[in-house]
Design a protein around this motif. Structure first.
Motif, PDB file in Angstrom:
ATOM      1  N   LEU A  70      10.287 -29.952  -9.167  1.00 31.24           N
ATOM      2  CA  LEU A  70      10.437 -28.889  -8.175  1.00 31.24           C
ATOM      3  C   LEU A  70       9.516 -27.719  -8.492  1.00 31.24           C
ATOM      4  CD1 LEU A  70      11.917 -27.801  -5.687  1.00 31.24           C
ATOM      5  CD2 LEU A  70      13.647 -26.881  -7.228  1.00 31.24           C
ATOM      6  N   ASP A  71       9.438 -27.336  -9.774  1.00 25.36           N
ATOM      7  CA  ASP A  71       8.538 -26.244 -10.167  1.00 25.36           C
ATOM      8  C   ASP A  71       7.093 -26.585  -9.846  1.00 25.36           C
ATOM      9  OD1 ASP A  71      10.621 -24.682 -11.069  1.00 25.36           O
ATOM     10  OD2 ASP A  71      10.331 -25.183 -13.190  1.00 25.36           O
ATOM     11  N   THR A  72       6.695 -27.811 -10.137  1.00 24.68           N
ATOM     12  CA  THR A  72       5.330 -28.249  -9.845  1.00 24.68           C
ATOM     13  C   THR A  72       5.059 -28.220  -8.350  1.00 24.68           C
ATOM     14  OG1 THR A  72       5.322 -29.665 -11.804  1.00 24.68           O
ATOM     15  CG2 THR A  72       3.696 -30.160 -10.107  1.00 24.68           C
ATOM     16  N   GLN A  73       5.988 -28.725  -7.562  1.00 27.89           N
ATOM     17  CA  GLN A  73       5.814 -28.726  -6.108  1.00 27.89           C
ATOM     18  C   GLN A  73       5.749 -27.301  -5.568  1.00 27.89           C
ATOM     19  OE1 GLN A  73       9.088 -31.116  -4.720  1.00 27.89           O
ATOM     20  NE2 GLN A  73       7.961 -33.036  -4.966  1.00 27.89           N
ATOM     21  N   LEU A  74       6.594 -26.436  -6.085  1.00 29.17           N
ATOM     22  CA  LEU A  74       6.592 -25.039  -5.635  1.00 29.17           C
ATOM     23  C   LEU A  74       5.262 -24.372  -5.974  1.00 29.17           C
ATOM     24  CD1 LEU A  74       8.152 -22.728  -4.337  1.00 29.17           C
ATOM     25  CD2 LEU A  74       9.069 -22.183  -6.592  1.00 29.17           C
ATOM     26  N   ASN A  75       4.756 -24.600  -7.176  1.00 26.04           N
ATOM     27  CA  ASN A  75       3.456 -24.034  -7.556  1.00 26.04           C
ATOM     28  C   ASN A  75       2.345 -24.568  -6.658  1.00 26.04           C
ATOM     29  OD1 ASN A  75       4.445 -22.442  -9.611  1.00 26.04           O
ATOM     30  ND2 ASN A  75       4.132 -23.986 -11.179  1.00 26.04           N
ATOM     31  N   ASN A  76       2.397 -25.850  -6.319  1.00 21.30           N
ATOM     32  CA  ASN A  76       1.391 -26.431  -5.427  1.00 21.30           C
ATOM     33  C   ASN A  76       1.457 -25.810  -4.036  1.00 21.30           C
ATOM     34  OD1 ASN A  76       0.399 -28.122  -7.419  1.00 21.30           O
ATOM     35  ND2 ASN A  76       1.622 -29.875  -6.773  1.00 21.30           N
ATOM     36  N   ILE A  77       2.667 -25.589  -3.539  1.00 21.70           N
ATOM     37  CA  ILE A  77       2.835 -24.989  -2.217  1.00 21.70           C
ATOM     38  C   ILE A  77       2.289 -23.561  -2.213  1.00 21.70           C
ATOM     39  CG2 ILE A  77       4.572 -24.103  -0.595  1.00 21.70           C
ATOM     40  CD1 ILE A  77       6.240 -26.620  -1.286  1.00 21.70           C
ATOM     41  N   VAL A  78       2.607 -22.791  -3.246  1.00 21.96           N
ATOM     42  CA  VAL A  78       2.121 -21.414  -3.325  1.00 21.96           C
ATOM     43  C   VAL A  78       0.600 -21.400  -3.409  1.00 21.96           C
ATOM     44  CG1 VAL A  78       2.077 -19.362  -4.802  1.00 21.96           C
ATOM     45  CG2 VAL A  78       4.241 -20.476  -4.291  1.00 21.96           C
ATOM     46  N   SER A  79       0.039 -22.297  -4.205  1.00 22.34           N
ATOM     47  CA  SER A  79      -1.418 -22.365  -4.346  1.00 22.34           C
ATOM     48  C   SER A  79      -2.073 -22.740  -3.015  1.00 22.34           C
ATOM     49  CB  SER A  79      -1.783 -23.383  -5.421  1.00 22.34           C
ATOM     50  OG  SER A  79      -3.173 -23.502  -5.544  1.00 22.34           O
ATOM     51  N   ASP A  80      -1.513 -23.747  -2.339  1.00 25.91           N
ATOM     52  CA  ASP A  80      -2.060 -24.152  -1.035  1.00 25.91           C
ATOM     53  C   ASP A  80      -1.978 -23.014  -0.021  1.00 25.91           C
ATOM     54  OD1 ASP A  80      -2.630 -26.652  -2.024  1.00 25.91           O
ATOM     55  OD2 ASP A  80      -0.895 -27.645  -1.100  1.00 25.91           O
ATOM     56  N   ALA A  81      -0.853 -22.314  -0.001  1.00 23.66           N
ATOM     57  CA  ALA A  81      -0.687 -21.198   0.933  1.00 23.66           C
ATOM     58  C   ALA A  81      -1.697 -20.098   0.629  1.00 23.66           C
ATOM     59  CB  ALA A  81       0.735 -20.655   0.859  1.00 23.66           C
ATOM     60  N   SER A  82      -1.938 -19.852  -0.638  1.00 18.67           N
ATOM     61  CA  SER A  82      -2.908 -18.828  -1.021  1.00 18.67           C
ATOM     62  C   SER A  82      -4.315 -19.211  -0.556  1.00 18.67           C
ATOM     63  CB  SER A  82      -2.890 -18.653  -2.539  1.00 18.67           C
ATOM     64  OG  SER A  82      -3.884 -17.741  -2.943  1.00 18.67           O
ATOM     65  N   HIS A  83      -4.690 -20.470  -0.744  1.00 22.19           N
ATOM     66  CA  HIS A  83      -6.009 -20.930  -0.297  1.00 22.19           C
ATOM     67  C   HIS A  83      -6.135 -20.844   1.226  1.00 22.19           C
ATOM     68  CE1 HIS A  83      -7.524 -22.140  -4.166  1.00 22.19           C
ATOM     69  NE2 HIS A  83      -6.473 -22.927  -4.392  1.00 22.19           N
ATOM     70  N   LYS A  84      -5.078 -21.234   1.918  1.00 23.14           N
ATOM     71  CA  LYS A  84      -5.119 -21.183   3.384  1.00 23.14           C
ATOM     72  C   LYS A  84      -5.186 -19.735   3.862  1.00 23.14           C
ATOM     73  CE  LYS A  84      -3.059 -25.647   4.123  1.00 23.14           C
ATOM     74  NZ  LYS A  84      -1.977 -26.434   4.646  1.00 23.14           N
ATOM     75  N   ALA A  85      -4.462 -18.842   3.209  1.00 22.63           N
ATOM     76  CA  ALA A  85      -4.521 -17.427   3.579  1.00 22.63           C
ATOM     77  C   ALA A  85      -5.929 -16.892   3.358  1.00 22.63           C
ATOM     78  CB  ALA A  85      -3.510 -16.627   2.769  1.00 22.63           C
ATOM     79  N   GLU A  86      -6.563 -17.298   2.277  1.00 20.37           N
ATOM     80  CA  GLU A  86      -7.933 -16.874   2.000  1.00 20.37           C
ATOM     81  C   GLU A  86      -8.882 -17.390   3.079  1.00 20.37           C
ATOM     82  OE1 GLU A  86     -10.722 -14.704   0.180  1.00 20.37           O
ATOM     83  OE2 GLU A  86      -8.645 -14.787  -0.508  1.00 20.37           O
TER      84      GLU A  86
END
Length: 109
Positions: A70-86
């Protein structure tokens, strides 16, 4: 976890049935039978304790594994969202620059 619960109940039921059959078919004197029952009860207690500890350890391991996942998936989601926001910000900055250039052309006219 259900399988472990069934195993625990099976051990418990087997112990009770074994103790009952031991009493019914005991060829020894009462004192010897009581001693054997006490030994079987102690053995059953140890078996139940061991099974309970095993179930606890497996549950703890499963929870830890699921938490890491779950921690890994959450980190991946946050990272993906950050890239998409950029990406969205970059696109908006490009469009803003285009609009400013068009506005300058219109102001010169």
């Amino acid at each position: 976890m259900s399988n472990n619960g069934n195993t625990f109940l099976g051990v418990l039921a087997g112990t009770a049935i074994g103790a009952a059959l031991g009493i019914l078919f005991a060829p020894d004197k009462g004192s010897a039978t009581r001693k054997r029952i006490a030994e079987q009860a102690e053995s059953a207690k140890e078996s139940i304790t061991e099974t309970t500890l095993d179930i606890r350890d497996k549950a703890a391991s499963t929870v830890a594994s699921k938490r890491e996942t779950l921690d890994t998936q959450l980190n991946n989601i946050v990272s993906d969202a950050s890239h998409k926001a950029e990406d969205v910000i970059s696109t908006l900055e490009t469009k803003l620059a285009d609009l400013k250039a068009k506005n300058k052309k219109l102001q010169k006219s």
